[in-house]
Write an enzyme that holds these catalytic residues in place. Structure first.
Site, short mmCIF file in Angstrom:
data_model
loop_
_atom_site.label_atom_id
_atom_site.label_comp_id
_atom_site.label_asym_id
_atom_site.label_seq_id
_atom_site.Cartn_x
_atom_site.Cartn_y
_atom_site.Cartn_z
N ARG A 92 -5.32 2.87 7.70
CA ARG A 92 -4.18 2.35 7.00
C ARG A 92 -4.55 1.10 5.99
O ARG A 92 -5.13 0.15 6.57
CB ARG A 92 -3.12 1.68 8.19
CG ARG A 92 -1.76 1.00 7.53
CD ARG A 92 -0.70 2.06 7.37
NE ARG A 92 -0.45 2.92 8.40
CZ ARG A 92 0.27 2.99 9.35
NH1 ARG A 92 1.09 1.90 9.50
NH2 ARG A 92 0.73 4.02 10.22
N SER A 98 3.87 5.40 7.27
CA SER A 98 4.94 4.89 7.92
C SER A 98 5.98 3.75 7.38
O SER A 98 6.65 4.15 6.24
CB SER A 98 4.62 4.31 9.31
OG SER A 98 5.72 4.28 10.28
N ASP A 142 12.70 5.51 10.04
CA ASP A 142 11.80 4.68 8.93
C ASP A 142 11.13 5.90 8.00
O ASP A 142 11.70 7.15 8.37
CB ASP A 142 10.73 4.11 9.59
CG ASP A 142 9.68 4.95 10.61
OD1 ASP A 142 10.22 6.26 10.85
OD2 ASP A 142 8.65 4.45 10.86
N ARG A 171 10.24 6.59 13.76
CA ARG A 171 11.18 5.55 14.55
C ARG A 171 12.57 5.73 14.20
O ARG A 171 13.17 6.14 13.20
CB ARG A 171 10.77 3.85 13.81
CG ARG A 171 9.09 3.73 14.39
CD ARG A 171 8.75 2.52 13.73
NE ARG A 171 7.28 2.35 13.73
CZ ARG A 171 6.75 1.51 14.17
NH1 ARG A 171 7.35 0.41 14.55
NH2 ARG A 171 5.46 1.31 14.01
N LYS A 181 5.80 8.92 19.19
CA LYS A 181 7.09 8.73 19.18
C LYS A 181 7.97 9.48 18.27
O LYS A 181 7.18 10.13 17.04
CB LYS A 181 7.42 7.19 18.60
CG LYS A 181 6.26 6.79 17.39
CD LYS A 181 6.60 5.12 17.09
CE LYS A 181 5.69 4.85 15.98
NZ LYS A 181 4.02 4.77 16.38
#
Length: 571
Positions: free
Chosen positions: A53, A149, A303, A308, A411
């Site tokens: 990331r 994300s 998101d 999420r 998730k």
């Protein structure tokens, strides 16, 4: 310019496939900006349990096409070495709506195909949970999703799933990182996708429908209360969730859905939000405005990669109030446990999330496990704890991440959205609101309030972790310490001096549980002069208490607790 740096730059420019990043580096070379070049080539963007990331830009410290190709070559080599039949089982690749994600995903596919590994590549953008689902669905050797994300627009990322469908954990992270280091010194295999033929499978609409069908038929999402009482506003926050979110809600019978049009389509610039994270101030403004316009029960958000889920709920005075991740987690957990069969009652949470779910689980004769922070731990531990008579049901962490059932081992903000709408439908049938249900849980188990504080330390502050280990406090804020967990030592020490072993990976974390039910978790930072403290207070909620009176008491207790604890730390 020193010879080593010149060699690094030359090697990089020979391999970099992107004219834009090449020209940025060449401009620095032409201007003889040695300081900027030295910083740019000072190391590599670190590959860890979250994959990669970072900010998109030139050189090995940033996210760019060459870093993606090198990373994928390293991953491919590791898979071929460690997973039986990896070449045929292949890798599934998906990507989000950020500007570079398409190119990064296609580059990754080209490298793997050139290495003889089958690739299943989504034909369009895909929510992160679909890629995690796809690993299990296809029995793939691994999965890659190109996404940053909820990070700001200048970021991108590269997330890896192992063959079990969960995010990678040690030792695979360091093993892959070592292979990437090696790959970065070699010529990278590459095959144009137009030439890949039998090694490339395009995932078209039937794959997206497979995920949709899996959600529609999931046993944990079969509660059929009257859905017509639930109305909701929804935002995809300029991400990739809208089509699937609207579809799975309608499949579950929810028809009163109002989507924020300005945020519905993927847009890597995220023009209407400062920070595309539902937890950030202002990020939910447009969806709450949409909810007010239609007077809906809920204002819901995913998101940008839809892993999420966030929700604001209408209050008695027709305003909207955000639920915390802990509140959503305990509501969904309690709802699912109240319907779950006897053989499916395993739930999980993390050390920094509220302790409330474990108390609810105990009262419902279910088992709750606790892991280190992160879904990589929640899911891998959950998979390992599954038994025929104790199957996985639900897990969550306070940062708005929820896993409902075992369709996806990560998730999933889409199935969480459906589950939350269903629990609201059931409450409405009983004439209850979300607020009524939370108050009921708090009356049974205490009003739980959680807070997180980062403390900046002075340069000469002694090592806090070391200090606390050498001088363990007997009480904090006037309350006796019942137990002290040191995750570096995997040891719990009770106030009478007895000890117990903690079954968690070693981590620089200290946890103190107090006689009044409060808890503080101290995480010294290994890289910065600061510590993070996570606080929890539990206030009994009596029959005569209103929500407001219990909350005010808990907030005062929290303020006192934080002040007293921080005053006790060394300067």
């Amino acid at each position: 310019m020193n010879t080593h740096l010149q060699h690094q730059i030359h090697h990089w420019l020979q391999q970099d496939p992107d004219p834009s990043t090449r020209s940025q580096i060449q401009a620095l070379v032409d201007n003889q900006d040695e300081a900027a070049l030295a910083a740019m080539f000072s190391g590599r963007l670190a590959f860890g349990t979250a994959g990669l990331r970072g900010v998109v830009g030139p050189g090995p410290m940033a996210m760019n096409r060459l870093v993606i190709r090198q990373t994928t070559a390293g991953l491919g080599a590791y898979l071929l070495e460690h997973i039986i039949d990896a070449a045929n089982r292949g890798v599934i690749i998906g990507y989000d709506g950020r500007h570079d994600s398409y190119a990064f995903a296609h580059d990754a596919a080209s490298v793997l195909c050139a290495m003889g590994i089958t690739v299943r590549l989504t034909s369009q953008v895909a929510a992160t949970p679909l890629v995690a689902f796809g690993v299990k669905h296809f029995n793939a050797a691994a999965g890659i999703v190109v996404t940053a994300s909820h990070n700001p627009p200048q970021y991108n990322g590269y997330k890896v799933y192992w063959e079990n469908g969960a995010q990678i954990i040690p030792p695979h992270d360091s093993g892959i990182a070592a292979q990437i280091e090696h790959a970065a010194t070699q010529a990278i295999p590459f095959m144009a996708l137009s030439a890949a033929k039998d090694k490339l499978v395009w995932l078209n609409d039937d794959f997206y429908q497979a995920y949709r069908d899996a959600i529609r038929s999931a046993s944990v999402l079969q509660q059929h209360a009257n859905t017509q009482s639930v109305s909701l506003a929804y935002t995809a926050m300029h991400g990739v969730g809208a089509d699937m979110a609207e579809t799975v809600l309608k499949d579950a019978g929810f028809t009163h859905i109002y989507t924020v049009a300005a945020q519905r389509e993927p847009d890597g610039d995220f023009p209407t939000v400062n920070f595309p994270n539902p937890e950030e101030k202002g990020a939910m403004d447009l969806v709450i405005a949409e909810a007010k316009k239609h007077q809906t029960m809920l204002a819901c958000a995913n998101d940008p990669d839809a892993d999420r889920f966030a929700v604001a709920v209408k209050t008695a005075d027709n305003d909207y109030k955000m639920l915390t991740g802990d509140q959503v987690g305990v509501l969904i957990g309690e709802y699912l446990l109240s319907h779950a069969p006897a053989h499916q009652r395993l739930v999980g949470t993390t050390i920094v999330s509220s302790s409330l779910l474990s108390k609810v689980a105990q009262s419902l004769e279910a088992s709750c496990y606790t892991t280190l922070t992160g879904f990589k731990w929640l899911m891998n531990v959950g998979i390992n704890k599954c038994q025929a008579d104790n199957q996985f049901l639900f897990a969550y962490e306070e940062a708005l991440g929820y896993t409902v059932g075992s369709t996806v081992w990560d998730k999933d903000g889409l199935s969480a959205l459906v589950a939350f709408a269903q629990l609201c439908a059931q409450l409405a049938e009983k004439g209850q609101t979300v607020w009524d249900k939370l108050a009921q849980i708090y009356r049974q188990h205490g009003f739980h309030l959680n807070a997180q504080v980062s403390i900046a330390l002075k340069p000469d502050t002694p090592n806090i972790g070391e200090h606390l280990r050498q001088h363990p406090p007997a009480n904090i804020a006037g309350f006796a310490v019942k137990s002290r967990d040191d995750l570096n030592e995997s040891l719990r020490t009770f106030s009478d001096g007895s000890t117990a072993v903690i079954d968690l990976p070693k981590s620089d974390v200290l946890i103190y549980c107090l006689e009044n039910g409060a808890r503080v978790i101290v995480r010294p930072s290994g890289t910065e002069p600061k510590i993070k403290c996570y606080y929890e207070v539990v206030e009994p909620m009596t029959a005569s208490d209103t929500w407001l009176s219990a909350q005010q008491r808990a907030e005062q207790a929290m303020a006192d607790f934080i002040q007293a604890h921080q005053a006790s730390l060394p300067d």
